[in-house]
Design an enzyme around this catalytic site. Structure first.
Site, PDB file in Angstrom:
ATOM      1  N   GLU A   1     -37.613 -34.791  74.533  1.00 30.02           N
ATOM      2  CA  GLU A   1     -37.324 -33.360  74.618  1.00 30.02           C
ATOM      3  C   GLU A   1     -37.672 -32.823  76.000  1.00 30.02           C
ATOM      4  O   GLU A   1     -36.922 -32.033  76.582  1.00 30.02           O
ATOM      5  CB  GLU A   1     -38.112 -32.578  73.556  1.00 30.02           C
ATOM      6  CG  GLU A   1     -37.930 -33.066  72.145  1.00 30.02           C
ATOM      7  CD  GLU A   1     -38.971 -34.101  71.737  1.00 30.02           C
ATOM      8  OE1 GLU A   1     -39.285 -34.151  70.530  1.00 30.02           O
ATOM      9  OE2 GLU A   1     -39.471 -34.862  72.594  1.00 30.02           O
TER      10      GLU A   1
ATOM     11  N   HIS B   1     -41.779 -37.402  77.072  1.00 27.57           N
ATOM     12  CA  HIS B   1     -41.056 -37.319  75.811  1.00 27.57           C
ATOM     13  C   HIS B   1     -39.587 -36.957  76.015  1.00 27.57           C
ATOM     14  O   HIS B   1     -39.213 -36.321  77.008  1.00 27.57           O
ATOM     15  CB  HIS B   1     -41.727 -36.311  74.886  1.00 27.57           C
ATOM     16  CG  HIS B   1     -43.068 -36.772  74.413  1.00 27.57           C
ATOM     17  ND1 HIS B   1     -43.812 -36.064  73.509  1.00 27.57           N
ATOM     18  CD2 HIS B   1     -43.804 -37.876  74.715  1.00 27.57           C
ATOM     19  CE1 HIS B   1     -44.948 -36.700  73.266  1.00 27.57           C
ATOM     20  NE2 HIS B   1     -44.962 -37.802  74.004  1.00 27.57           N
TER      21      HIS B   1
ATOM     22  N   CYS C   1     -44.071 -30.447  73.519  1.00 31.11           N
ATOM     23  CA  CYS C   1     -42.603 -30.348  73.578  1.00 31.11           C
ATOM     24  C   CYS C   1     -42.116 -29.114  72.826  1.00 31.11           C
ATOM     25  O   CYS C   1     -41.151 -28.468  73.248  1.00 31.11           O
ATOM     26  CB  CYS C   1     -41.959 -31.617  73.026  1.00 31.11           C
ATOM     27  SG  CYS C   1     -42.122 -33.035  74.147  1.00 31.11           S
TER      28      CYS C   1
ATOM     29  N   CYS D   1     -43.666 -32.928  69.409  1.00 27.73           N
ATOM     30  CA  CYS D   1     -45.110 -32.725  69.463  1.00 27.73           C
ATOM     31  C   CYS D   1     -45.347 -31.275  69.879  1.00 27.73           C
ATOM     32  O   CYS D   1     -44.406 -30.551  70.214  1.00 27.73           O
ATOM     33  CB  CYS D   1     -45.744 -33.694  70.458  1.00 27.73           C
ATOM     34  SG  CYS D   1     -45.340 -33.330  72.188  1.00 27.73           S
TER      35      CYS D   1
END
Length: 172
Positions: free
Chosen positions: A79, A77, A108, A105
């Site tokens: 992040e 991801h 993260c 999410c």
């Protein structure tokens, strides 16, 4: 003369530009971490370094559109990539702010908390709000963009609302 965009709008636009670099064919997400208006690190979603890009069948439902759609198991991801880059290069993220095109999410969100990031600005909410709720529990302030409108002669203006992760968030 066009009014200057706010720093929040500017940094979220940089995150949107980073999202265009994403290599996952299902969703493109970008993230920027800044302190005092200066970018410390950035990231986008995609396969880990040196591995093939993740390719999904054409027409596969994006994980941002359907609550029951499976997530991509290849992409890291945005992040997480931003936090990993900072760690790799010795950049401290404590007391910084994350600007991301899609709300984090839960995994993260955990990274955000442990990295010392104290605020998050979100362009669009992710289908699962567990990450936003976790951030709120950890006293990380989350703001989601409610509106992004063009005003003739004034440019773009965003309206931000504090986001507690509740389902009844007013995005109108």
């Amino acid at each position: 003369m066009t009014a200057r965009p706010s720093m929040e709008e500017t940094l979220l636009e940089v995150a949107a530009t980073m999202a265009r670099r994403g290599t996952c064919s299902r969703a493109r997400v970008g993230a920027v971490v800044a302190r005092d208006g200066r970018i410390l690190t950035s990231g986008y979603n995609g396969a880990p370094r040196g591995l093939p890009h993740c390719l999904h069948p054409l027409g596969e439902i994006s994980s941002t559109e359907d609550v029951n759609a499976p997530t991509c198991t290849v992409a890291v991801h945005a992040e997480a990539n931003a936090v990993a880059f900072a760690a790799r290069h010795g950049i401290a993220l404590d007391r910084s702010t994350l600007f991301t095109t899609l709300s984090p999410c839960v995994v993260c969100a955990q990274l955000v908390v442990n990295a010392g990031i104290t605020a998050v600005y979100v362009g669009e909410r992710y289908r699962d709000l567990t990450g936003v709720r976790l951030l709120n529990e950890a006293h990380v302030v989350v703001f989601s963009r409610m509106r992004h409108e063009s005003y003739p002669g004034l440019g773009w203006r965003s309206t931000w609302q504090r986001d507690d992760g509740s389902e009844d968030f007013d995005e109108t």
